[in-house]
Scaffold this active site. Structure first.
Site, PDB file in Angstrom:
ATOM      1  N   CYS A  44      60.441 -32.906  27.173  1.00  0.00           N
ATOM      2  CA  CYS A  44      59.153 -32.498  27.699  1.00  0.00           C
ATOM      3  C   CYS A  44      58.165 -33.636  27.468  1.00  0.00           C
ATOM      4  O   CYS A  44      58.223 -34.325  26.448  1.00  0.00           O
ATOM      5  CB  CYS A  44      58.555 -31.246  27.068  1.00  0.00           C
ATOM      6  SG  CYS A  44      59.598 -29.800  27.224  1.00  0.00           S
ATOM      7  N   ARG A  67      61.430 -37.550  30.306  1.00  0.00           N
ATOM      8  CA  ARG A  67      61.555 -36.636  29.176  1.00  0.00           C
ATOM      9  C   ARG A  67      61.923 -35.212  29.599  1.00  0.00           C
ATOM     10  O   ARG A  67      62.096 -34.334  28.764  1.00  0.00           O
ATOM     11  CB  ARG A  67      60.240 -36.588  28.396  1.00  0.00           C
ATOM     12  CG  ARG A  67      59.748 -37.941  27.938  1.00  0.00           C
ATOM     13  CD  ARG A  67      58.478 -37.793  27.139  1.00  0.00           C
ATOM     14  NE  ARG A  67      58.717 -37.016  25.950  1.00  0.00           N
ATOM     15  CZ  ARG A  67      59.192 -37.491  24.823  1.00  0.00           C
ATOM     16  NH1 ARG A  67      59.463 -38.766  24.729  1.00  0.00           N
ATOM     17  NH2 ARG A  67      59.397 -36.709  23.793  1.00  0.00           N
ATOM     18  N   TRP A 116      61.356 -29.735  30.103  1.00  0.00           N
ATOM     19  CA  TRP A 116      62.814 -29.604  30.042  1.00  0.00           C
ATOM     20  C   TRP A 116      63.038 -28.296  29.312  1.00  0.00           C
ATOM     21  O   TRP A 116      62.753 -28.177  28.118  1.00  0.00           O
ATOM     22  CB  TRP A 116      63.411 -30.774  29.272  1.00  0.00           C
ATOM     23  CG  TRP A 116      64.903 -30.815  29.281  1.00  0.00           C
ATOM     24  CD1 TRP A 116      65.697 -31.398  30.220  1.00  0.00           C
ATOM     25  CD2 TRP A 116      65.791 -30.259  28.301  1.00  0.00           C
ATOM     26  NE1 TRP A 116      67.015 -31.236  29.897  1.00  0.00           N
ATOM     27  CE2 TRP A 116      67.111 -30.548  28.724  1.00  0.00           C
ATOM     28  CE3 TRP A 116      65.617 -29.550  27.123  1.00  0.00           C
ATOM     29  CZ2 TRP A 116      68.238 -30.148  28.018  1.00  0.00           C
ATOM     30  CZ3 TRP A 116      66.740 -29.151  26.409  1.00  0.00           C
ATOM     31  CH2 TRP A 116      68.029 -29.462  26.854  1.00  0.00           C
ATOM     32  N   ASN A 166      55.892 -29.616  23.279  1.00  0.00           N
ATOM     33  CA  ASN A 166      57.212 -30.235  23.389  1.00  0.00           C
ATOM     34  C   ASN A 166      57.946 -29.906  22.096  1.00  0.00           C
ATOM     35  O   ASN A 166      57.479 -30.264  21.019  1.00  0.00           O
ATOM     36  CB  ASN A 166      57.032 -31.756  23.562  1.00  0.00           C
ATOM     37  CG  ASN A 166      58.316 -32.527  23.336  1.00  0.00           C
ATOM     38  OD1 ASN A 166      59.403 -31.999  23.500  1.00  0.00           O
ATOM     39  ND2 ASN A 166      58.179 -33.787  22.954  1.00  0.00           N
ATOM     40  N   GLY A 167      59.071 -29.178  22.192  1.00  0.00           N
ATOM     41  CA  GLY A 167      59.805 -28.831  20.979  1.00  0.00           C
ATOM     42  C   GLY A 167      60.286 -27.395  21.034  1.00  0.00           C
ATOM     43  O   GLY A 167      60.331 -26.782  22.095  1.00  0.00           O
ATOM     44  N   GLU A 211      82.198 -44.672  28.053  1.00  0.00           N
ATOM     45  CA  GLU A 211      80.856 -44.886  28.589  1.00  0.00           C
ATOM     46  C   GLU A 211      80.886 -44.879  30.129  1.00  0.00           C
ATOM     47  O   GLU A 211      79.998 -44.317  30.768  1.00  0.00           O
ATOM     48  CB  GLU A 211      80.287 -46.204  28.037  1.00  0.00           C
ATOM     49  CG  GLU A 211      78.950 -46.644  28.589  1.00  0.00           C
ATOM     50  CD  GLU A 211      77.802 -45.671  28.367  1.00  0.00           C
ATOM     51  OE1 GLU A 211      77.947 -44.710  27.592  1.00  0.00           O
ATOM     52  OE2 GLU A 211      76.748 -45.847  29.011  1.00  0.00           O
ATOM     53  N   LYS A 255      78.798 -42.278  32.398  1.00  0.00           N
ATOM     54  CA  LYS A 255      77.849 -42.735  33.423  1.00  0.00           C
ATOM     55  C   LYS A 255      78.110 -42.018  34.737  1.00  0.00           C
ATOM     56  O   LYS A 255      77.208 -41.540  35.388  1.00  0.00           O
ATOM     57  CB  LYS A 255      78.037 -44.219  33.644  1.00  0.00           C
ATOM     58  CG  LYS A 255      77.083 -45.306  33.387  1.00  0.00           C
ATOM     59  CD  LYS A 255      75.842 -45.265  32.655  1.00  0.00           C
ATOM     60  CE  LYS A 255      75.506 -44.168  31.755  1.00  0.00           C
ATOM     61  NZ  LYS A 255      74.957 -44.440  30.491  1.00  0.00           N
ATOM     62  N   GLU A 282      77.261 -38.192  34.515  1.00  0.00           N
ATOM     63  CA  GLU A 282      75.855 -37.807  34.349  1.00  0.00           C
ATOM     64  C   GLU A 282      75.027 -38.051  35.598  1.00  0.00           C
ATOM     65  O   GLU A 282      74.105 -37.301  35.874  1.00  0.00           O
ATOM     66  CB  GLU A 282      75.210 -38.369  33.084  1.00  0.00           C
ATOM     67  CG  GLU A 282      75.112 -39.855  32.951  1.00  0.00           C
ATOM     68  CD  GLU A 282      74.552 -40.309  31.598  1.00  0.00           C
ATOM     69  OE1 GLU A 282      74.061 -39.506  30.809  1.00  0.00           O
ATOM     70  OE2 GLU A 282      74.626 -41.522  31.338  1.00  0.00           O
ATOM     71  N   HIS A 329      99.640 -38.411  26.969  1.00  0.00           N
ATOM     72  CA  HIS A 329      99.577 -37.161  26.224  1.00  0.00           C
ATOM     73  C   HIS A 329      98.679 -36.138  26.902  1.00  0.00           C
ATOM     74  O   HIS A 329      98.013 -35.353  26.241  1.00  0.00           O
ATOM     75  CB  HIS A 329      99.108 -37.430  24.793  1.00  0.00           C
ATOM     76  CG  HIS A 329      99.998 -38.386  24.069  1.00  0.00           C
ATOM     77  ND1 HIS A 329     101.248 -38.032  23.613  1.00  0.00           N
ATOM     78  CD2 HIS A 329      99.847 -39.703  23.783  1.00  0.00           C
ATOM     79  CE1 HIS A 329     101.823 -39.086  23.042  1.00  0.00           C
ATOM     80  NE2 HIS A 329     100.984 -40.121  23.139  1.00  0.00           N
ATOM     81  N   LYS A 345      65.936 -37.992  28.944  1.00  0.00           N
ATOM     82  CA  LYS A 345      66.203 -39.254  28.252  1.00  0.00           C
ATOM     83  C   LYS A 345      66.004 -39.132  26.748  1.00  0.00           C
ATOM     84  O   LYS A 345      66.703 -39.751  25.966  1.00  0.00           O
ATOM     85  CB  LYS A 345      65.285 -40.334  28.813  1.00  0.00           C
ATOM     86  CG  LYS A 345      65.631 -41.690  28.252  1.00  0.00           C
ATOM     87  CD  LYS A 345      65.515 -42.762  29.286  1.00  0.00           C
ATOM     88  CE  LYS A 345      66.152 -44.031  28.826  1.00  0.00           C
ATOM     89  NZ  LYS A 345      67.614 -43.994  28.993  1.00  0.00           N
TER      90      LYS A 345
HETATM   91  C1  G6P Z   1      70.317 -38.508  26.085  1.00  0.00           C
HETATM   92  C2  G6P Z   1      70.246 -39.605  27.126  1.00  0.00           C
HETATM   93  C3  G6P Z   1      71.362 -40.615  26.882  1.00  0.00           C
HETATM   94  C4  G6P Z   1      71.275 -41.155  25.467  1.00  0.00           C
HETATM   95  C5  G6P Z   1      71.289 -40.034  24.435  1.00  0.00           C
HETATM   96  C6  G6P Z   1      70.963 -40.552  23.052  1.00  0.00           C
HETATM   97  O1  G6P Z   1      71.456 -37.747  26.274  1.00  0.00           O
HETATM   98  O2  G6P Z   1      70.358 -39.052  28.421  1.00  0.00           O
HETATM   99  O3  G6P Z   1      71.232 -41.674  27.799  1.00  0.00           O
HETATM  100  O4  G6P Z   1      72.355 -42.005  25.229  1.00  0.00           O
HETATM  101  O5  G6P Z   1      70.288 -39.060  24.758  1.00  0.00           O
HETATM  102  O6  G6P Z   1      69.648 -41.040  23.062  1.00  0.00           O
HETATM  103  P1  G6P Z   1      69.070 -42.134  22.085  1.00  0.00           P
HETATM  104  O7  G6P Z   1      67.644 -42.315  22.538  1.00  0.00           O
HETATM  105  O8  G6P Z   1      69.170 -41.565  20.711  1.00  0.00           O
HETATM  106  O9  G6P Z   1      69.872 -43.359  22.247  1.00  0.00           O
END
Ligand code: G6P
Length: 616
Positions: A2, A27, A74, A100-101, A489, A493, A496, A512, A611
């Site tokens: 948020c 956010r 969010w 926010n929280g 990763e 990517k 997501e 496996h 994010k």
């Molecule tokens: C969210 C973001 C990711 C990020 C993760 C950890 O899920 O969408 O891109 O890797 O949080 O965030 P941080 O800010 O702790 O790296």
């Protein structure tokens, strides 16, 4: 998660708030709202959807006001709809809040308030909080600031809030615990800006106060800001800091999306990470956070890395590096699991917390727990002044610049770069690396940004491959050794941002389970660089081939063997195996990006994600 923005001063508040919300959409972006106060009139508009949807709802003639607050959400409590969107008002309509929280004990508080005659319009914990503040304000005949302070002492959970009271239209009360909030201070206190981070107001002021956990402030026009402790109501000094962020850094700069801009920024970002820390021709790595605490690192029983999401993948790459270069045992933990186990951590351990935002709630909690148990805690963050950066004993910033696309790209490669520097420095210090190995490594690392430039030059080819596989329902990513985390990763990517189901696996583990999924419709991305267990990976490719899987291979320039087997190859320049993740990851980012764009997805703001994850 948020985003909060607010303004009080002599300018028009609406454009500042709405543009600020757009900058904070990383956010959260499932609903948005704005409240404006003008001549005793409260104008509240909120809607499900993005800030652009909110903007479309507000006629320009209704935007005159010099005070207001806004929110991009969010959802945590209550589905994303108009009613659950913020701001929320108190029962009387006099108080307005954005939050926010999460208020964890909202249910108990809500029942008490219902018993006292309060009714609720939304399903949110936030409406409970604003009514609690109102109940205290009315029953105890208190001013807003004091009522907020008492209410927050009854609350468990996490919050950053901004609260407005119609009867005090020259002030906004802000507070934080667990979720960030910053206050921009205008010239001679003639205006103030409130925001979850400083990006909404960088063109107006460089003077910022970041509230610490457990602090609140009454932001009052033409008055100095007084910061107080929420628990005791006692004043604490307000620390005004100078911002080093400019507008250009948070704009798209001609790219279609922030994600693409950030992918292409990686050569520069990596140079920014090692600049001043690595001097290859002198054979030096100097990092004050490490050098000042060298003994702690060298005497550590082990290093425990805690992180979430993409940052956790950077931690996995680091595990290989610390063990290879410095021969120090490493464990990599999801912060969310670490904090709720009863981990065996003591002063003999060094904990490294990795976080782009520096605000991830689970990582922050893991840091606090490790500190309580006596460990030395080192932070690797991108956002300067963030909570994790402040909470850790010491640390280093990645200096990647603002990352706005929700899918992390340059944060990942700069985290790996920084972790590489630390591993090399420790290997040098404890003698695990010979002088020559150390020196050669610095020279190889220095060449990485230019090599990334040449990988980026394959963009059109990668886009072509994306066009072939954009409709695949599933995708598998395989890698070994240093490139196993890259496979994870790559899969993350893709899922997501394109919503294609994807899984990353260590290549040998394919036998496996995942092998059962392979048929002629299954694209499999295999990282098959020359130095990384090459022969073994070639065997894995043969196994896929004989089951008709479609192979997209990331290979070292000049490779002929895999070329003969794979359906598509993407070449990367040769480098030390340990540094190959910095190169192999780039085509995987571009592949996901192009597939997502071709599928019509919003790559910068994928559904359901945010994010900065400031809730558990
Ligand atoms: C969210 C973001 C990711 C990020 C993760 C950890 O899920 O969408 O891109 O890797 O949080 O965030 P941080 O800010 O702790 O790296």
């Amino acid at each position: 998660m948020c985003g909060i923005t607010g303004y009080i001063g002599y300018r028009q508040a609406y454009p500042i708030i709405i543009n600020g919300l757009q900058r904070l959409e990383y956010r959260g972006y499932d609903s948005a709202g704005v409240f404006l106060y003008h001549e005793n009139d409260i104008r509240l508009t909120k809607t499900k959807g993005k800030v652009a949807d909110l903007k479309a709802l507000i006629p320009p003639e209704n935007t005159t006001a010099n005070i207001g607050i806004g929110h991009t959400r969010w959802a945590t409590h209550g589905i994303p709809n108009d009613v659950n969107s913020h701001p929320h008002t108190s029962q009387s309509g006099n108080l307005v809040i954005v939050h926010n929280g999460i208020i964890e004990n909202y249910d108990t508080l809500k029942k008490e308030l219902i018993n006292r005659g309060y009714t609720f319009k939304s399903d949110t914990d936030t409406e409970v909080l604003i009514n609690l503040i109102e109940e205290i304000q009315i029953s105890k005949k208190l001013k807003l600031g004091k009522a907020v302070q008492l209410a927050l002492n009854q609350v468990f959970g996490a919050y950053a809030i901004a609260v407005f009271d119609k009867s005090k239209p020259n002030e906004i009360v802000v507070a934080r615990l667990g979720s960030p909030i910053a206050i921009g201070v205008g010239k001679n206190n003639s205006e103030f800006f409130i925001a979850s981070d400083a990006s909404p107001y960088i063109e107006y002021t460089k003077k910022t106060i970041y509230l610490e956990d457990g602090e609140m402030a009454i932001v009052r026009l033409n008055r100095d800001i007084v910061v107080r402790k929420i628990s005791t109501d006692s004043p604490v000094g307000s620390n005004i800091q100078e911002l080093h962020l400019n507008l250009e850094q948070i704009e798209k700069g001609g790219y279609e999306h922030f994600m693409l801009k950030e992918i292409f920024e990686q050569p520069k970002a990596i140079v920014d990470t090692y600049r001043g820390r690595m001097i290859p021709h002198e054979g030096i790595i100097k990092m004050s956070g490490v050098d000042d605490n060298l003994e702690k690192f060298l005497n550590a029983r082990r290093i425990v890395i805690v992180a979430c999401g993409t940052s956790w993948h950077a931690g996995l790459v680091a595990e290989y590096m610390f063990e290879n270069f410095a021969r120090i045992p490493v464990e990599v933990e999801y912060a969310s699991e670490f904090r709720y186990r009863n981990p065996i951590i003591s002063e003999k351990d060094v904990v490294i917390a990795i976080s782009q935002s520096g605000e991830t709630a689970d990582t922050l909690a893991a840091v606090k727990m490790a500190k309580e148990r006596g460990a030395f805690v080192f932070g690797i963050c991108n956002v300067v002044g963030s909570s994790i950066a402040r909470e850790t004993h010491t640390g280093s910033y990645t200096h990647a610049g603002p990352e706005i696309g929700v899918a992390s790209t340059k944060a990942f490669t700069t985290q790996i770069t920084l972790l590489t520097l630390i591993a090399l420095r420790l290997g040098q210090a404890n003698g695990s690396l010979s002088k020559q190995e150390f020196y050669n490594s610095l020279h190889s690392l220095e060449l990485i940004p230019d090599k990334i430039v040449s990988v980026l030059a394959n963009d059109a080819h990668i886009k072509y491959i994306a066009s072939i596989y954009k409709d695949a329902p599933n995708c598998l990513y395989l890698g070994r050794g240093y490139n196993f985390p890259v496979a994870l990763e790559g899969a993350l990517k893709l899922k997501e941002i394109s919503y294609i189901h994807a899984e990353g696996y260590p290549a040998a583990e394919m036998k496996h389970g995942p092998i059962a999924l392979i048929d002629e419709n299954m694209p499999i991305v295999v990282i098959a660089t020359k130095k990384g267990h090459y022969d073994k990976v070639v065997s894995n490719i043969q196994e896929i081939k004989s089951r008709n899987g479609k192979i997209i291979a990331i290979v070292t320039q000049g490779d002929t063997v895999v070329k003969g087997l794979a359906d598509h190859v993407i070449e990367i320049p040769d480098t030390k195996e340990a540094f190959s993740p910095l190169l192999t990851t780039i085509p995987l980012q571009l592949l996901s990006y192009h597939i997502a764009v071709m599928r019509g997805c919003n790559v910068d703001q994928p559904r359901n994600l945010a994010k900065s994850v400031t809730v558990e």
